[in-house]
Design an enzyme around this catalytic site. Structure first.
Site, PDB file in Angstrom:
ATOM      1  N   GLY A 280       0.790  -1.229   0.000  1.00 16.24           N
ATOM      2  CA  GLY A 280       0.000   0.000   0.000  1.00 16.24           C
ATOM      3  C   GLY A 280       0.825   1.284   0.000  1.00 16.24           C
ATOM      4  O   GLY A 280       0.268   2.368   0.158  1.00 16.24           O
ATOM      5  N   GLY A 281       2.132   1.173  -0.200  1.00 17.55           N
ATOM      6  CA  GLY A 281       3.011   2.352  -0.163  1.00 17.55           C
ATOM      7  C   GLY A 281       2.592   3.420  -1.168  1.00 17.55           C
ATOM      8  O   GLY A 281       2.504   4.608  -0.833  1.00 17.55           O
ATOM      9  N   LYS A 282       2.298   2.995  -2.391  1.00 16.84           N
ATOM     10  CA  LYS A 282       1.992   4.000  -3.420  1.00 16.84           C
ATOM     11  C   LYS A 282       0.567   4.535  -3.250  1.00 16.84           C
ATOM     12  O   LYS A 282       0.313   5.707  -3.531  1.00 16.84           O
ATOM     13  CB  LYS A 282       2.238   3.414  -4.813  1.00 16.84           C
ATOM     14  N   ASP A 335      -8.293 -10.319  -9.118  1.00 19.29           N
ATOM     15  CA  ASP A 335      -7.212 -10.507 -10.088  1.00 19.29           C
ATOM     16  C   ASP A 335      -7.282  -9.302 -11.023  1.00 19.29           C
ATOM     17  O   ASP A 335      -8.277  -9.122 -11.738  1.00 19.29           O
ATOM     18  CB  ASP A 335      -7.434 -11.827 -10.855  1.00 19.29           C
ATOM     19  N   GLY A 336      -6.260  -8.486 -10.995  1.00 17.29           N
ATOM     20  CA  GLY A 336      -6.258  -7.242 -11.771  1.00 17.29           C
ATOM     21  C   GLY A 336      -6.487  -7.453 -13.250  1.00 17.29           C
ATOM     22  O   GLY A 336      -6.892  -6.535 -13.956  1.00 17.29           O
ATOM     23  N   ASP A 350       1.604  -1.375 -10.705  1.00 13.42           N
ATOM     24  CA  ASP A 350       2.961  -1.617 -10.185  1.00 13.42           C
ATOM     25  C   ASP A 350       3.105  -3.143 -10.061  1.00 13.42           C
ATOM     26  O   ASP A 350       2.845  -3.726  -9.012  1.00 13.42           O
ATOM     27  CB  ASP A 350       3.055  -0.939  -8.805  1.00 13.42           C
ATOM     28  N   CYS A 405      10.080  -2.863 -10.319  1.00 21.12           N
ATOM     29  CA  CYS A 405      11.353  -2.571  -9.634  1.00 21.12           C
ATOM     30  C   CYS A 405      12.431  -3.468 -10.240  1.00 21.12           C
ATOM     31  O   CYS A 405      13.235  -4.065  -9.544  1.00 21.12           O
ATOM     32  CB  CYS A 405      11.236  -2.710  -8.129  1.00 21.12           C
TER      33      CYS A 405
END
Ligand code: SAM
Length: 481
Positions: A280-282, A335-336, A350, A405
């Site tokens: 959940g950082g972004k 599921d995105g 991401d 990343c």
């Protein structure tokens, strides 16, 4: 031979065999990852690879994103007293310098033109080729300006051109070969094959080209406060703490993670989908701009969405009543690739990737384990499906940012290309990739970015020993139709 002797020989043989087995080097996943990167990335980054490699193996650097719902002013002043700097201020100083340099350069080009004109008109001058003192001085000054940063120079070359540049050539089979090096992978049931062949990126491209448009500015939202320590500083942020408002004071994450969210260019009232959101950082950064009407933090698994609830619960007081019930935050478990019928102003995707820094440092949960080979080889395909899904859920005029990343051109520009090609073939949607090289020049006091010619569509924050953020690849795509 008596029984005793036979047993002794057998025991010795077995011992030799055991010792032989022990002496066969067991390749650990992190060693395999490094071996793979040494082969693959050396071809991509050339002589820069050794410093990037050192960075990857060195200590990662973090930034602190201030929680606006904590004791904000007090937290900021404590961090500043420890030598931390506000990232927005650093960007703004550099932006101003770039603008000033640009103005000076523009003025001097103008002066030079006039000066030449005067020379031509001045018939009394003995020889036009003879440099006067004034001319030499001017040229010296001019050369100084030419020494401006690479990014600045590169972008400046086209500064006065139309904002729309010709469609770039796209990744034809040949161009793809150029930037996706031919490293080899041994498949379980295959002999060695070219990596690019394995991913089947060498198919014919037809007429498909990705339109690329230059972007000149990076908007840093006024309420978003991100603190970082200067280049080379060994200072670290202490663990987040609860303050008088009952929530944590700041969220610590890799500095590179800030850029994909800035690239989203979040505006007041936007609805945002963070498709692969855990932990959940972004999503947290997006919420700290204070602009969105709603942020949806989606992830595929229960344990990962539980993690999002946990993190957000630490930063947003009364998460359930004030944020979830009011639908300013939604946490979903899907599921995105399969979400349909939902449309957002901004979509961040991401994706899971080879997580290069983790892969060279940790054996646990390492995608370079031999048992995960198939999963690793299928990554670009999987990432493409997620990006296609993200592109389908952005409103017209809206923005999608794809990020990883990883330093891999296949997982980065390769996936952007594949996803856009798929939609070009199968839908009437139209997209433009935003070239952020110019806009990102203002970030050069904070981030080491890969040279502009390495990636064609996105940009990469490169790890290095002095400024050890990233790797973070991000590519900004706008839907225009
Ligand atoms: C790189 S991490 C995301 C990190 C996160 N954006 C952040 O900044 O904190 C990738 C995430 O994608 C999730 N994921 C994997 N497959 C997915 C899918 N098909 N749909 C949605 N999420 C998925 C993983 O569970 C993982 O949490």
């Amino acid at each position: 031979m008596n029984n005793y002797k036979v047993l002794k020989i057998l025991a010795t043989k077995q011992n030799v065999f055991v010792r032989y087995k022990c002496s066969q080097r067991k390749i650990l996943p992190k060693d395999r990852a490094l071996e793979h990167f040494d082969e693959f990335y050396l071809q991509v980054f050339g002589n820069k690879w050794s410093s990037v490699r050192q960075g990857l193996l060195g200590k990662q650097k973090y930034v602190a994103v201030i929680n606006n719902y904590s004791d904000t002013e007090q937290v900021i002043s404590t961090l500043e007293n420890c030598g931390a700097l506000n990232m927005r201020a650093l960007f703004n100083v550099r932006k101003q310098n770039l603008q000033e340099n640009y103005d000076v350069l523009k003025r001097d080009r103008y002066l030079r033109k006039i000066w030449k004109l005067e020379k031509e008109l001045d018939k009394s001058v003995n020889s036009v080729n003879e440099h006067s003192e004034e001319e030499t001085k001017f040229n010296e000054q001019f050369d100084k300006y030419k020494m401006l940063s690479l990014n600045y120079k590169l972008n400046h070359a086209n500064y006065d051109d139309s904002r729309y540049i010709d469609c770039t050539a796209g990744l034809s089979a040949n161009t793809l070969q150029e930037f996706i090096p031919a490293t080899q992978i041994k498949g379980k049931d295959k002999d060695y094959v070219l990596e690019s062949e394995y991913y089947e990126y060498c198919k014919e491209d037809g007429d498909f080209n990705i339109p690329v448009e230059k972007e000149y500015d990076l908007n840093f939202p006024e309420h978003l406060n991100v603190y970082c320590f200067p280049e080379g500083s060994g200072n670290k942020f202490t663990q987040p703490r609860k303050g008088s408002t009952g929530v944590h004071n700041y969220y610590i994450l890799d500095g590179g993670s800030v850029l994909p969210v800035l690239a989203l260019d979040i505006r007041p009232g936007n609805t945002i989908m963070d498709l692969c959101a855990s932990p959940g950082g972004k999503s947290f950064i997006a919420l700290q701009t204070l602009y969105p009407d709603c942020v949806v933090s989606n992830d595929i698994s229960k344990s990962r969405t539980d993690r999002i609830y946990k993190v957000l619960g630490e930063y947003f007081y009364d998460l359930e009543e004030r944020w979830l019930k009011t639908k300013r935050i939604k946490v979903t478990q899907n599921d995105g690739r399969l979400i349909s019928g939902e449309y957002y102003d901004r979509v961040l995707v991401d994706v899971p990737c080879t997580t290069d820094r983790h892969s060279v440092k940790e054996n646990d949960n390492n995608i370079f384990k031999s048992t995960r080979l198939k999963e690793r080889l299928k990554l670009p395909e999987f990432q493409t499906e997620l990006l296609v899904s993200a592109l389908k859920m952005v409103k017209k005029g809206g923005i999608v940012v794809y990020s990883t990343c990883s330093l891999s051109p296949v997982q980065n520009d390769g996936v952007v290309y594949m996803a856009l090609q798929e939609l070009w073939e199968d839908s009437n949607m139209e997209f433009v990739v935003k070239n952020l090289n110019f806009a990102l020049a203002q970030t050069q006091d904070v981030f080491k970015l890969a040279d502009a010619n390495i990636f064609r569509y996105g940009n990469v924050v490169l790890p290095s020993t002095h400024q050890n953020y990233g790797p973070t690849y991000f590519c900004k795509i706008q839907r225009i139709k």
